[in-house]
Write an enzyme that holds these catalytic residues in place. Structure first.
Site, PDB file in Angstrom:
ATOM      1  N   LYS A  62      -3.613 -14.963  -6.682  1.00  0.00           N
ATOM      2  CA  LYS A  62      -4.329 -14.540  -7.963  1.00  0.00           C
ATOM      3  C   LYS A  62      -3.293 -14.060  -8.777  1.00  0.00           C
ATOM      4  CE  LYS A  62      -6.003 -10.260  -7.959  1.00  0.00           C
ATOM      5  NZ  LYS A  62      -6.544  -8.908  -7.736  1.00  0.00           N
ATOM      6  N   CYS A 104      -5.386  -9.443   2.042  1.00  0.00           N
ATOM      7  CA  CYS A 104      -6.508  -8.478   2.428  1.00  0.00           C
ATOM      8  C   CYS A 104      -7.999  -9.271   3.129  1.00  0.00           C
ATOM      9  CB  CYS A 104      -7.147  -7.618   1.272  1.00  0.00           C
ATOM     10  SG  CYS A 104      -5.931  -6.585   0.958  1.00  0.00           S
ATOM     11  N   LYS A 133      -6.887  -3.189  -5.932  1.00  0.00           N
ATOM     12  CA  LYS A 133      -6.630  -4.718  -6.319  1.00  0.00           C
ATOM     13  C   LYS A 133      -5.312  -4.989  -6.631  1.00  0.00           C
ATOM     14  CE  LYS A 133      -9.530  -4.418  -9.625  1.00  0.00           C
ATOM     15  NZ  LYS A 133     -10.014  -2.961  -9.509  1.00  0.00           N
ATOM     16  N   GLU A 134      -4.700  -5.991  -5.951  1.00  0.00           N
ATOM     17  CA  GLU A 134      -3.368  -6.497  -6.461  1.00  0.00           C
ATOM     18  C   GLU A 134      -3.290  -6.950  -7.911  1.00  0.00           C
ATOM     19  OE1 GLU A 134      -0.750  -8.676  -3.872  1.00  0.00           O
ATOM     20  OE2 GLU A 134      -2.114  -8.563  -2.134  1.00  0.00           O
ATOM     21  N   VAL A 139       0.983  -1.101  -0.006  1.00  0.00           N
ATOM     22  CA  VAL A 139       0.193   0.161   0.117  1.00  0.00           C
ATOM     23  C   VAL A 139       0.809   1.268   0.006  1.00  0.00           C
ATOM     24  CG1 VAL A 139      -1.630   1.586   1.192  1.00  0.00           C
ATOM     25  CG2 VAL A 139      -2.022  -1.154   1.114  1.00  0.00           C
ATOM     26  N   ALA A 182     -16.804 -19.227  -9.141  1.00  0.00           N
ATOM     27  CA  ALA A 182     -16.419 -20.378  -8.257  1.00  0.00           C
ATOM     28  C   ALA A 182     -14.951 -20.982  -8.533  1.00  0.00           C
ATOM     29  CB  ALA A 182     -17.403 -21.470  -8.518  1.00  0.00           C
ATOM     30  N   PHE A 200      -8.359   1.241  -1.649  1.00  0.00           N
ATOM     31  CA  PHE A 200      -9.323   0.176  -2.151  1.00  0.00           C
ATOM     32  C   PHE A 200      -8.486  -0.308  -3.622  1.00  0.00           C
ATOM     33  CE2 PHE A 200     -12.155   2.695   0.051  1.00  0.00           C
ATOM     34  CZ  PHE A 200     -12.840   2.072   0.870  1.00  0.00           C
TER      35      PHE A 200
END
Length: 454
Positions: free
Chosen positions: A327, A266, A157-158, A11, A258, A155
């Site tokens: 991710k 986070c 997103k990686e 961050v 899914a 807010f």
């Protein structure tokens, strides 16, 4: 404007660099001298698309600076962003020792007005603790210097953090001071030139907003994951269900995919921290209790499928794994489903040959030298002599593979897809046995269309 950012983690580094990009002078503080030297040289300690080039550009332009000198950092910026870590304690609550320490350092060294902005994700009431710690240090010094404390949750997103900061969909400010509001409006004006995206609220509401947002997204993911398990049992297809409910504008399509569970820095931490805050205030959050339980179970879903297909004893079995990061577009391994899956496969006697486009170095650090785990330098190289391919992270380079080549490389043509990346008929047409999450096989679809199955 002159800005100090305390903490050069995910961050802090994104915040400081993006603020420098629009012309501010920014000094980033970190107590780790190795990290600071790396940053001064134009390198970055994390993987985030677009960030490294932006760091180099702003360092070269003289707008972005790095230091380990606390006194220098306090004197530098009128606005002091606190972006230090808030790791979970054993009870799940956020550990605020670094946030409070940052506040005390500001109180020890400030000589004029400061606006202290909590950028770290912190529980409701943290601003009061920051204010108290800072005032205590001023009192010890016997000085009266004006300051304000505000909340400005991130807010980001990686994998898309730079874009999220430069083109925000909302900017939340929590403050009880007109002076603080005016300063933050001025600071964020370059990021909202076509329309006002800034929402001003009281401090506690801003602190809660961050947790509420992440908890809502985690809830959607866990809900769909549980529905996928049910769909599989009932003979339904979760992808068709997703289209059916996502077309409702009250629901939408975001975060309805899914998979094998969420991870990262986070969602797991913030869900735990919000649950702990609720418990401390005598308010049970039963929905979030279920969200966390469902996510823990979902991280076992691929292992369960492997066992159902190959048996519980996996000694002598070799698995290829595509994806290690929690991710795509990040090297973050925190709470990644791959950690659970790899550990369980190794525990059952299997070996794993894994590939990830950017996270293998971090995975090596996380897992250490563990017997049975190796890393391949290319996706297809991981498949050699493997009994099955396990897909854990939905990197773009995995989206359109050569299924014929996959079938030829595997010892057994079996794929366990933890991210439902493919229409089942694509791998199946190449002779691959395809196991996704909550998806009907192409054969089942065909049989149903012909009325052969209910």
């Amino acid at each position: 404007m002159k800005i100090t950012v305390i903490g050069t983690g995910y961050v802090g580094l994104v915040t400081g660099t993006c603020l420098a990009e629009v012309g501010n002078e920014v000094l980033c503080l970190d107590v780790d001298p190795t990290k600071i030297e790396t940053l001064k040289a134009g390198g970055i300690p994390i993987y985030e698309p677009g960030l490294e080039d932006m760091v180099k550009r702003n360092v070269a332009a003289g707008r972005l600076h790095f230091t380990t000198d606390i006194e220098e950092s306090v004197k530098f910026g009128q606005i002091q962003f606190v972006a230090v870590g808030t790791p979970p304690d054993e009870d799940g609550s956020a550990d605020l020792q670094y946030v409070v320490a940052a506040a005390r350092n500001i109180g020890r060294h400030m000589t004029d007005y400061k606006l202290v902005v909590d950028k770290s994700t912190v529980p409701v009431g943290t601003a009061d603790k920051v204010k108290a710690a800072l005032q205590e240090e001023l009192t010890k010094r016997g000085v009266a210097i004006e300051f304000n404390v505000a909340s400005n949750p991130e807010f980001l997103k990686e994998g898309a953090a730079v874009e999220d900061f430069m083109k925000p969909d909302r900017i939340v400010i929590g403050t009880d001071s007109e002076r603080a509001t005016a300063l933050l409006r001025q600071l964020y004006a370059p990021f909202q030139r076509n329309r006002d995206r800034l929402t001003v609220m009281d401090v506690k509401s801003a602190e809660l907003t961050k947790y509420a947002a992440n908890a809502m997204l985690a809830t959607r993911i866990s809900f769909m994951n549980e529905l996928a398990v049910l769909a599989e049992k009932l003979g339904a297809d979760i992808e068709q269900v997703r289209h059916g409910i996502g077309s409702d504008p009250r629901i939408g399509y975001h975060f309805l995919y899914a998979g094998c569970g969420y991870g990262g820095s986070c969602f797991p931490k913030d869900v735990q921290a919000l649950r702990r805050t609720a418990q401390e205030n005598g308010i049970p959050l039963r929905v979030l209790d279920a969200v966390e339980e469902a996510n823990d179970a979902q991280k076992q879903i691929l292992v369960n499928k492997l066992i159902a297909r190959l048996g519980p004893d996996l000694k002598g079995k070799r698995f290829a794994m595509w994806g290690l990061a929690f991710k795509p577009n990040t090297d973050d391994m925190r709470e990644a489903p791959s950690r659970v899956i790899v550990s369980e496969l190794l525990r059952r006697g299997a070996t794993v040959n894994a590939y990830d486009p950017v996270a293998m170095h971090e995975a090596g650090r996380v897992f250490g030298r563990v017997q049975g785990l190796s890393f391949a330098d290319k996706a297809m190289a991981a498949l050699a002599d493997a009994d099955a391919l396990v897909i854990v992270t939905e990197w773009k380079e995995f989206r359109s593979p050569d299924f014929t080549a996959i079938r030829a490389a595997l010892r057994q043509p079996v794929v366990f897809d933890g991210r439902n990346m493919y229409a089942p008929e694509l791998p199946e047409s190449a002779g691959i046995e395809y196991h996704a999450i909550g998806r009907l096989t192409a054969a089942a679809h065909a049989a149903r269309a012909q009325g052969k199955i209910a």
